[in-house]
Design a protein around this motif. Structure first.
Motif, PDB file in Angstrom:
ATOM      1  N   THR A 163      51.360  35.641   6.007  1.00  0.00           N
ATOM      2  CA  THR A 163      50.146  35.316   5.050  1.00  0.00           C
ATOM      3  C   THR A 163      49.033  34.679   5.426  1.00  0.00           C
ATOM      4  O   THR A 163      49.008  33.893   6.211  1.00  0.00           O
ATOM      5  CB  THR A 163      51.190  34.217   4.248  1.00  0.00           C
ATOM      6  OG1 THR A 163      52.321  34.512   3.626  1.00  0.00           O
ATOM      7  CG2 THR A 163      50.082  33.802   2.777  1.00  0.00           C
ATOM      8  N   GLY A 164      48.023  35.353   5.322  1.00  0.00           N
ATOM      9  CA  GLY A 164      46.489  34.804   5.741  1.00  0.00           C
ATOM     10  C   GLY A 164      45.996  33.490   5.307  1.00  0.00           C
ATOM     11  O   GLY A 164      46.475  33.024   4.244  1.00  0.00           O
ATOM     12  N   ILE A 165      45.580  32.823   6.130  1.00  0.00           N
ATOM     13  CA  ILE A 165      45.373  31.332   5.946  1.00  0.00           C
ATOM     14  C   ILE A 165      44.018  30.997   6.922  1.00  0.00           C
ATOM     15  O   ILE A 165      43.733  31.611   7.787  1.00  0.00           O
ATOM     16  CB  ILE A 165      46.483  30.324   6.279  1.00  0.00           C
ATOM     17  CG1 ILE A 165      46.226  29.174   5.539  1.00  0.00           C
ATOM     18  CG2 ILE A 165      46.906  30.413   7.622  1.00  0.00           C
ATOM     19  CD1 ILE A 165      47.590  28.310   5.259  1.00  0.00           C
ATOM     20  N   ALA A 166      43.321  29.920   6.212  1.00  0.00           N
ATOM     21  CA  ALA A 166      42.169  29.492   7.072  1.00  0.00           C
ATOM     22  C   ALA A 166      42.750  28.583   8.305  1.00  0.00           C
ATOM     23  O   ALA A 166      43.732  27.901   8.019  1.00  0.00           O
ATOM     24  CB  ALA A 166      41.254  28.585   6.136  1.00  0.00           C
ATOM     25  N   PHE A 167      42.109  28.684   9.438  1.00  0.00           N
ATOM     26  CA  PHE A 167      42.727  27.831  10.524  1.00  0.00           C
ATOM     27  C   PHE A 167      42.617  26.312  10.143  1.00  0.00           C
ATOM     28  O   PHE A 167      43.413  25.576  10.629  1.00  0.00           O
ATOM     29  CB  PHE A 167      41.770  28.038  11.553  1.00  0.00           C
ATOM     30  CG  PHE A 167      42.443  28.726  12.794  1.00  0.00           C
ATOM     31  CD1 PHE A 167      43.399  27.830  13.525  1.00  0.00           C
ATOM     32  CD2 PHE A 167      42.038  29.957  13.267  1.00  0.00           C
ATOM     33  CE1 PHE A 167      44.164  28.399  14.841  1.00  0.00           C
ATOM     34  CE2 PHE A 167      42.692  30.560  14.176  1.00  0.00           C
ATOM     35  CZ  PHE A 167      43.757  29.894  15.075  1.00  0.00           C
ATOM     36  N   ALA A 168      41.707  25.845   9.237  1.00  0.00           N
ATOM     37  CA  ALA A 168      41.533  24.515   8.751  1.00  0.00           C
ATOM     38  C   ALA A 168      42.865  24.072   8.144  1.00  0.00           C
ATOM     39  O   ALA A 168      43.577  22.932   8.079  1.00  0.00           O
ATOM     40  CB  ALA A 168      40.587  24.179   7.964  1.00  0.00           C
ATOM     41  N   HIS A 169      43.721  24.908   7.626  1.00  0.00           N
ATOM     42  CA  HIS A 169      45.010  24.638   6.789  1.00  0.00           C
ATOM     43  C   HIS A 169      46.058  25.267   7.695  1.00  0.00           C
ATOM     44  O   HIS A 169      47.300  24.843   7.100  1.00  0.00           O
ATOM     45  CB  HIS A 169      44.891  25.119   5.524  1.00  0.00           C
ATOM     46  CG  HIS A 169      43.552  24.794   4.807  1.00  0.00           C
ATOM     47  ND1 HIS A 169      43.335  23.718   4.289  1.00  0.00           N
ATOM     48  CD2 HIS A 169      42.729  25.586   4.187  1.00  0.00           C
ATOM     49  CE1 HIS A 169      42.085  23.609   3.599  1.00  0.00           C
ATOM     50  NE2 HIS A 169      41.923  24.728   3.517  1.00  0.00           N
ATOM     51  N   ALA A 170      46.116  25.785   8.813  1.00  0.00           N
ATOM     52  CA  ALA A 170      47.062  26.406   9.425  1.00  0.00           C
ATOM     53  C   ALA A 170      48.451  25.416   9.781  1.00  0.00           C
ATOM     54  O   ALA A 170      49.467  25.700   9.579  1.00  0.00           O
ATOM     55  CB  ALA A 170      46.846  26.958  10.513  1.00  0.00           C
ATOM     56  N   VAL A 171      48.008  24.191  10.279  1.00  0.00           N
ATOM     57  CA  VAL A 171      49.108  23.381  10.617  1.00  0.00           C
ATOM     58  C   VAL A 171      49.877  22.830   9.535  1.00  0.00           C
ATOM     59  O   VAL A 171      51.066  22.547   9.577  1.00  0.00           O
ATOM     60  CB  VAL A 171      48.388  22.105  11.764  1.00  0.00           C
ATOM     61  CG1 VAL A 171      49.474  20.940  11.814  1.00  0.00           C
ATOM     62  CG2 VAL A 171      47.995  22.759  13.007  1.00  0.00           C
TER      63      VAL A 171
END
Length: 494
Positions: free
Chosen positions: A159-167
């Motif tokens: 699922t694609g996600i922005a790096f800012a929300h990855a953790v």
């Protein structure tokens, strides 16, 4: 733009005997099936043997052995319809796989591990895929890689996600992995016997790393003691003090399993220590030729596979230079945002789910009145993952209701007892219902039907493993006869 994808691993059995089946001319036949539909086909070979077929956004290949197929689909971008498009690809691919296998009297079976395979040294050598990484893992790191060649298989949504929300997304998927495990547990047997587990597949990591040369390999398959506080914390856990880096490849290579030219850095330092060196001494794994390596961020990118939890952060760097010193400076300075730096330097980021066992529609499911149940079996882990990540506030709150240590304990109970698992007063089935409710609110109305299979599992309190055990008990005859009949009953309906 959001994206979805999937990696489907598929145990293969002979259609008449039920035994674990080594595919033969499978790749030539699936190539012909796809070409007849007008698709452009590229065959991929390794050591003079075809191991994959690429068509557009689909790679039809094998996992670690020739009895375990793998189809990677995606990424799919479709502005709100990506799950529907992904599901169409899944259904087409499963039909293609089924047709190609039928031509050699084989079929995919609805298990996450072949239930009646005795792993011997000869079986391992005979069945193993010709991927050099396995020579390194076994011969250098000391792993018991053979424990996976009874076709242990998972359903891996991406699922694609922005790096800012990855953790935050990683913490959600790790914290709630018990639900994925319990809903899709599908391996109650091993070597022809009933195991103590509903998902014996997930005993693979502790078994594989029990003999590991480096203790960090055991650490990197176990849930961390606390949620990750940020990207720096994640990278330090995976690449910092006490860890030992994996091999490198001399050229940029996205598939870490297929490179034939492995480079081992002298003394196997932690990756973060390796990056701090201007140059590093190394040897070619096979020829023993000495090499000098200049650390680059492409090496860091390549090593992102180096942990074996129930979820991973995956990404690709942009073309061009990403100075190592920029990365090290951001790691060392709390005022600099590593997530922002990676957002600038990467083409994409996505979450790779690894907790759900492989499940497929079989005759029993296909005979139900509600066609959405068998129709949603394979795509439903993708729907749950997308729904959770599309409802991040509620998903994070759900994880926060529980102590992290309790979620780790619940994971072990989900592996052992599936939906009936309980830890410190927390019931696995209750968490599953909470996860489905949160995920449903993160999905569009047109995607809700994709939750039909997990809702069916919860309504009956029976996952794939429970159904298999119940069917096995109803059969008569010797153990071997019942096991054969069970495997034949569980051939997929594509």
């Amino acid at each position: 733009m959001p994206s979805v994808g999937i990696e489907i691993e598929m145990p293969v059995a002979h259609r008449k005997t039920g035994g674990s089946h080594q595919v033969g001319p499978y790749f030539e036949r699936i190539s012909a099936i796809k070409q007849a539909r007008g698709e452009q086909v590229e065959q991929i070979s390794l050591q003079d043997r075809t191991i994959a077929v690429r068509t557009g956004t689909i790679i039809s290949s094998i996992d670690n052995a020739f009895n375990n197929l793998e189809s990677a689909i995606g990424p799919v971008f479709d502005q709100g319809r990506e799950l529907q498009v992904l599901n169409r690809h899944i259904r087409t691919e499963l039909r293609d796989v089924d047709r190609a296998l039928a031509l050699e009297d084989a079929a995919v079976i609805n298990f996450s591990e072949h239930p009646d395979t005795l792993i011997t040294p000869d079986f391992y050598r005979h069945m193993l895929a010709p991927k050099p990484i396995y020579d390194y893992w076994v011969g250098y790191r000391g792993w018991n890689h053979s424990c996976g060649v009874d076709a242990k298989a998972h359903n891996g949504p991406t699922t694609g996600i922005a790096f800012a929300h990855a953790v935050d997304a990683l913490n959600v998927l790790l914290g709630l992995s018990s639900a994925f495990i319990a809903l899709y547990a599908n391996s109650p047997f091993a070597a022809g016997e009933i195991t103590p587990y509903r998902e014996n597949r997930l005993t693979i990591w502790e078994t594989m790393f029990a003999t590991a040369r480096f203790p960090c390999d055991r650490k990197l398959c176990r849930m961390p003691e606390a949620p990750f506080t940020g990207l720096k914390d994640y990278f330090r856990w995976m690449f910092g003090p006490g860890t030992r880096m994996q091999f490198l490849v001399p050229d940029r290579c996205a598939d870490y399993k297929k490179s034939c030219d492995l480079t081992v850095i002298e003394n196997d330092p932690p990756v973060l220590d390796f990056l701090r060196q201007p140059t590093a001494r190394a040897r070619n794994f096979y020829s023993r030729e000495e090499i000098t390596v200049v650390p680059r961020m492409q090496h860091f990118e390549f090593l992102q596979f180096s942990q074996f939890l129930d979820a991973r952060i995956r990404y690709a760097l942009k073309d061009g230079e990403f100075p190592v010193q920029d990365f090290l400076a951001a790691m060392a300075d709390d005022s600099l945002s590593l997530a922002e730096l990676f957002s600038q330097q990467t083409k994409y980021c996505y979450m790779e789910g690894r907790a759900a066992g492989a499940n497929f529609p079989d005759r029993e499911l296909a005979g139900l009145d509600d066609a959405d149940v068998p129709g949603s079996v394979v795509v439903s882990p993708s729907a749950i993952q997308k729904g959770l990540l599309g409802n991040p506030g509620e998903a994070k709150q759900l994880v926060g209701r529980y102590r992290w240590a309790d979620l780790a304990g619940l994971r072990h109970q989900a592996i052992r007892s599936g939906l009936q698992g309980e830890y410190n007063g927390i019931r696995v089935d209750v968490l599953c219902r909470q996860v489905i409710a949160v995920a449903a609110r993160g999905l569009d109305a047109s995607e809700q039907w994709m939750l039909a299979y997990p809702q069916y599992v919860l309504s009956r309190m029976q996952n794939g493993a429970d159904r298999a055990l119940a069917r096995y008990e109803r059969l008569s005859g010797t153990r071997a006869r019942r096991m054969k009949q069970l495997i034949l009953d569980r051939q997929i309906v594509a």
